[in-house]
Enzyme design. Sequence first.
Site, PDB file in Angstrom:
ATOM      1  CB  SER A 284     -45.345  33.245  36.057  1.00 40.69           C
ATOM      2  OG  SER A 284     -46.256  34.621  36.117  1.00 40.69           O
TER       3      SER A 284
ATOM      4  CD  GLU B  67     -41.774  47.537  31.106  1.00 39.50           C
ATOM      5  OE1 GLU B  67     -41.903  46.589  31.962  1.00 39.50           O
ATOM      6  OE2 GLU B  67     -41.309  48.521  31.497  1.00 39.50           O
TER       7      GLU B  67
ATOM      8  CD  GLN C 221     -51.828  34.182  39.630  1.00 35.22           C
ATOM      9  OE1 GLN C 221     -52.174  34.916  40.346  1.00 35.22           O
ATOM     10  NE2 GLN C 221     -51.328  34.388  38.491  1.00 35.22           N
TER      11      GLN C 221
ATOM     12  CD  GLU D 126     -52.254  39.589  39.518  1.00 37.14           C
ATOM     13  OE1 GLU D 126     -52.342  39.235  38.265  1.00 37.14           O
ATOM     14  OE2 GLU D 126     -51.297  39.387  40.311  1.00 37.14           O
TER      15      GLU D 126
END
Lengths: 384, 384, 398, 398
Positions: free
Chosen positions: C120, C368, C117, C235
Amino acid sequence: MSDPDLLYSDVEDDLRASVRDLLADRCEPAAVIAMYDGDRSLVDGLWKALAAEMGLAGLLVPEERGGVGASAREAAVVLEELGRAVAPVPFLTSAVIASAVLLDAEGDLLAALASGERTAALAVPLSTAPDDAIPAARADAGGRLTGAFTSVAGALEADVLLVPAANGESVGVYAVPASAASIRPVVSLDMTRQLADVTVDGAAGELVVADGERAVRRALQAGAALLASEQVGVARWCLDTTVAYLNERRQFGRVVGGFQALKHRLADLYTGVESANAAARYAAVTLATGDPDASIATAVAQAFCGDLAVTAAEEAVQLHGGIGMTWEHPAHLYLKRAKADQLALGTPGVHRARLANLIDISAPRMTAEPAGVATAVDDSHLTG
Amino acid sequence: MSDPDLLYSDVEDDLRASVRDLLADRCEPAAVIAMYDGDRSLVDGLWKALAAEMGLAGLLVPEERGGVGASAREAAVVLEELGRAVAPVPFLTSAVIASAVLLDAEGDLLAALASGERTAALAVPLSTAPDDAIPAARADAGGRLTGAFTSVAGALEADVLLVPAANGESVGVYAVPASAASIRPVVSLDMTRQLADVTVDGAAGELVVADGERAVRRALQAGAALLASEQVGVARWCLDTTVAYLNERRQFGRVVGGFQALKHRLADLYTGVESANAAARYAAVTLATGDPDASIATAVAQAFCGDLAVTAAEEAVQLHGGIGMTWEHPAHLYLKRAKADQLALGTPGVHRARLANLIDISAPRMTAEPAGVATAVDDSHLTG
Amino acid sequence: MTADETAMHADLRRRVADFLAAHDPLTSDRLEFLRARYDAGLAWVSFPDGHGGLGLPRALQLEVDQLFDEAGAPDNNRLANGIGLGMAAPTILAFGTEKQKQRFLKPLWTGEEVWCQLFSEPGAGSDLAAMATRAVRDGDEWVVNGQKVWTTGAHSARFAILVARTNPDVPKHRGLSYFLCDMTVPGVDVRPLRQLTGEAEFNEVFLTDVRIPDAQRLGAEGQGWEVATATLNNERVAIGGSAGPREGGMVGVVARTWREQPHRRTPELHDRLLRLWVEAEVARLTGARLRQKLALGQPGPEGSAMKLTFARLNQQLSGLELELLGEDGLRYSDWTMVRPEVVDFTERDAGYRYLRAKGNSIEGGTSEILRNIVAERVLGLPAEPRVDKDVPWKELRK
Amino acid sequence: MTADETAMHADLRRRVADFLAAHDPLTSDRLEFLRARYDAGLAWVSFPDGHGGLGLPRALQLEVDQLFDEAGAPDNNRLANGIGLGMAAPTILAFGTEKQKQRFLKPLWTGEEVWCQLFSEPGAGSDLAAMATRAVRDGDEWVVNGQKVWTTGAHSARFAILVARTNPDVPKHRGLSYFLCDMTVPGVDVRPLRQLTGEAEFNEVFLTDVRIPDAQRLGAEGQGWEVATATLNNERVAIGGSAGPREGGMVGVVARTWREQPHRRTPELHDRLLRLWVEAEVARLTGARLRQKLALGQPGPEGSAMKLTFARLNQQLSGLELELLGEDGLRYSDWTMVRPEVVDFTERDAGYRYLRAKGNSIEGGTSEILRNIVAERVLGLPAEPRVDKDVPWKELRK
């Protein structure tokens, strides 16, 4: 003012600035990280500069014994800075613990430590708490020692080992040249305070302290009291670095440090670091003045600061996000040091258990309560 | 599917809706708050509607004994709703605990409880855990009982008391008319489950269960398993009400629920409530099916849900700000119920200690380790 | 179970039995067996006919897998191809053209082609939509330049799911497109990214003038964010949805140490371990309950809550384990840089577990971000004020 | 201590000794003694000459108070007049006219006039600047209408510090003014506000056409927010700054129960109590350190951090106490509505402590607001996005 002074004097501020400057110059994170790959080239020069050139090795040694004659207050300031830089030097092991072992010893070994000419390590596992059983080698009549000690901190940097050994009835502390012992490096969680397994197999030792148990316990106690200041230094780096990073990093078009959930966590962390600072300062002050409250102060400081430093390092890694997980970023150095420090010289749980006895909060008696039937007759109720 | 079904069936959803509707109509917060000032006028009518009209009193009683023959699954749903409304009715004390005591008993008392015609309470302190010593009165040969029991839940609403009493060698459970006992109301932390001190002074009792200890322990175990569902109901009200309030309340020109620190706390609370729901559901399911895992499931549910409900209520009070501290706002009803429930039938700590034995995570032996000197000779190291 | 459901179960069991009779799992060639299983619709039973499935409810997958496992059927590279199976496949199914599905799904499922993947970036972590990797159209191809991080298995992957910016002139969420990128073409440079454990479980991937045929765009131009969101939802379900046996995972490791090394016990550690044992057991039950909900077709963002719990427990348990080990907790196994194929906490030493678990609250969505998701999508609380929503990407302050 | 400081201490001790020689604390009339002490500058030694002080460093106050206490000097109503002494007085000193200082400070200090605070409103809690109570000018007077809440001691107070909106046409922070309000004038209606403890420690105050002379305005018109902020900073120092003896407050109560009732002990509660004991001792040391900093003239928002800790510890300790008490924790003393003069945790039953401590994280600034303050003012993190900063108050959505 009747409270002990928990702030820093001007002299202490100056000392801090000198140590911090030197570490900024000569203890760069990349060199510290390299220690995890076996490159320990940083250590010798750095320790020489701190110990001999700045005279820190003799900080806790009285002037008449060749030292600086400063106190635990100053040593605590040094440890805050060493923690802040995760500096890989044997200050705690040699200048604090080994020196404390030798405080009442005859001979000139203490003076050699104070001058930085020699470096020593006490041969006990780093995890040993002040009240724990002290491991000891066997000494024969000729002062030849046989025994093995695991997970000893400072041994790799030492040229002399202080070995507790049983000789007949008591346990003495013997000085053994490092070259006469087998010192095997241990792959350690914290490679900036790398451990070693130490074996002596008939090595000749010089008896330097006759009442070894007392001296070793006193030294571990002093080590525990001052370790709290190292933990404060570690925690403060984590707080400061995280705040600075979050004040810079942008996500979602905003400075990340402006997100309230992170602000609140950092506020709590700040509160914790300030609290740890007060606790560590009090432990150092009571140690410096020989205050009878030192035992409680040390147990309190270790119970608090050990966990707080771990929390600070864990928050630093988390709040840095992915970058905090990388090998290149120094955050992991602090996580490993904080976690190892938590286990060093007694875990917080061990120190709480020690504290219980000191403050009369006794443990329950462990009688298994018989689950049975109790007669519920209260005759005072039966008058009506 | 091999996992037990932890969801709600359609029948259970319908049951929940009926109970919720009735409580919305007939159990208004203002009337519940009034109980703290001694106005208990709400109780009788509400219990009558639930117990007799809706038939909830007989939920756990087999059909052949005059009950509905439902299971702990359904009783758990009822308790979720009762918790959600902090309803001041003796469902847990009479329809769950007292009924469980009587499950193997002869006679028609159980049928009378199931029909709602009579209401019973087990005379032990509400804080008694299933493994605790069971307080017992003394029974003389004529079945006359003498003894005192403190902090008994459900006694004020009961017309018959189930009194454990020692008669020679064993402990039986005796039924005593409430009118034959002295029942003194206790000012209680949770006035919606107000306690009473109960004294019997030569009262005539009818022996209803010969092996009383077994029956009482089984009843307390069932009570503990189902109390978890009440705790889930309390917690869910706290979560839902706080989310609703914060989605409405504005400060600083914004909806307060949009502040990230509060969002994260509510997300954590949601996670906790969902977890508690699963734990309580599993306890109810194992109880319903007689699964041998019921002991572990109950200890787990009590260890978790007892604290979680308190956390939820504390967060509700805090996040409502000042209004949550007032007598007029119902939040305090939930705080008091949650805290009392945490102490009821064994604290979470007591249940963790029980669990330790069930899952072979044994406590340390409490030998005070002699702080001395250990000989550190490891001969395997000495071959080199 | 309704009569229809019972019949469906029986039919499926019969199909598996027939298949196993025709293809002896112990003697068949591994790849042939897997390809045949795919063709028989017994790969992903919830996928459509012709794409490895039978169009059955997702809940039946577990049963099929169990039947094959029990028969000793060969493994389709499940552990190494987690991203392919868990994330790429459902996304290709949902957004792919028929041609794309035909080309990619079968070798993906059989494990012949492993996927990674490329989402990011250093400047786009939690704020994934801020990604800066550019894809510029050049005839029938796209030319891609940029840097990706946190890529598991990039060095052994054949293909990648990739998101890149195709239009910098619109707000950030609207200028992205989603590609299927061949990892063997020129310009793809995979470098190990070493972590605090000493290992390089992830990679950085530098993309320099990488050419991707437009036929390997998944979804419409500019639809990349929508497609990526679908991928990430898969995911989180994958990470959060598993509920193994009691004392599975980290808690079992620590419980074993407790039982086997009684001299290490202290009353303080005892209660802490019991608390965590309770929480781990409750998390297991919560996961089981969530799976039951999902099986009934009530999916949702609740999986995020599970992942929060899982990360916290792993961290607390592994931290406690080191305290329990005391002196031994100060020792580590090996800092040597290696590239592990599989991450398995239970087979490693305690120090590794402690350090590695720190990633559990970062990878696959930080805790978070997950709390934001729970607060906004489950509880309906207001979203954060978004200052960058309507600003063209190129004008955003980076 | 420098030579100057030593001389200052000696001089102060001499002044106290002289005063006590001239006014026998045991035989003098209480009020006369207190007034004389004020006139001698031995009330607040850091206040200027003529206003109860000598212009000395604040650090010396403790010493003076101790000397008077040891001599058995009469008390100036310290407990009942906490708001007057801790909040009103320093604000009047800082912002008052000479006339106001002359009129109000002396009877405030002697305790003849007790003060309360009229700040919070139902719609203005954490967002205090949103307050809606209106003050409209009418000649030399202001006419005030509105509702205030959370007023301690309003039913026995002679004066109040009051903030009200004098200009609704400017943004919320800029339209407020600060007044000294006589609580005995017509239109002031004080009603008890019952709390979850059953008691009414606070009040609601309804203000209906209350007239306040303009001479009782403190600070300039529109300067109310600035003046109120100064008041609240004093409150937070007052709440957070105290560091009593070891085992003072809540921890001492629980420790005593532990010692006196050994049958209640469990290993789990033991470690929890030890943790909280450690934290309470560390908080004590932190408070002592903070006071030392303040004495050196390094004040700041750090007191907020102390108050956070204090609230959390009180709540955790009182919660644990009920678990320790078990059955007895289920019983309460009395729900009867009363209006207590003083809040003292240690003299009450455990259930009261548990409930009352919940207020510690709300009153005087919620813990959430205090965390904002620490994050922004101590750590320098960005403030929340403020949507209402430049909007006239009357246009804000309430």
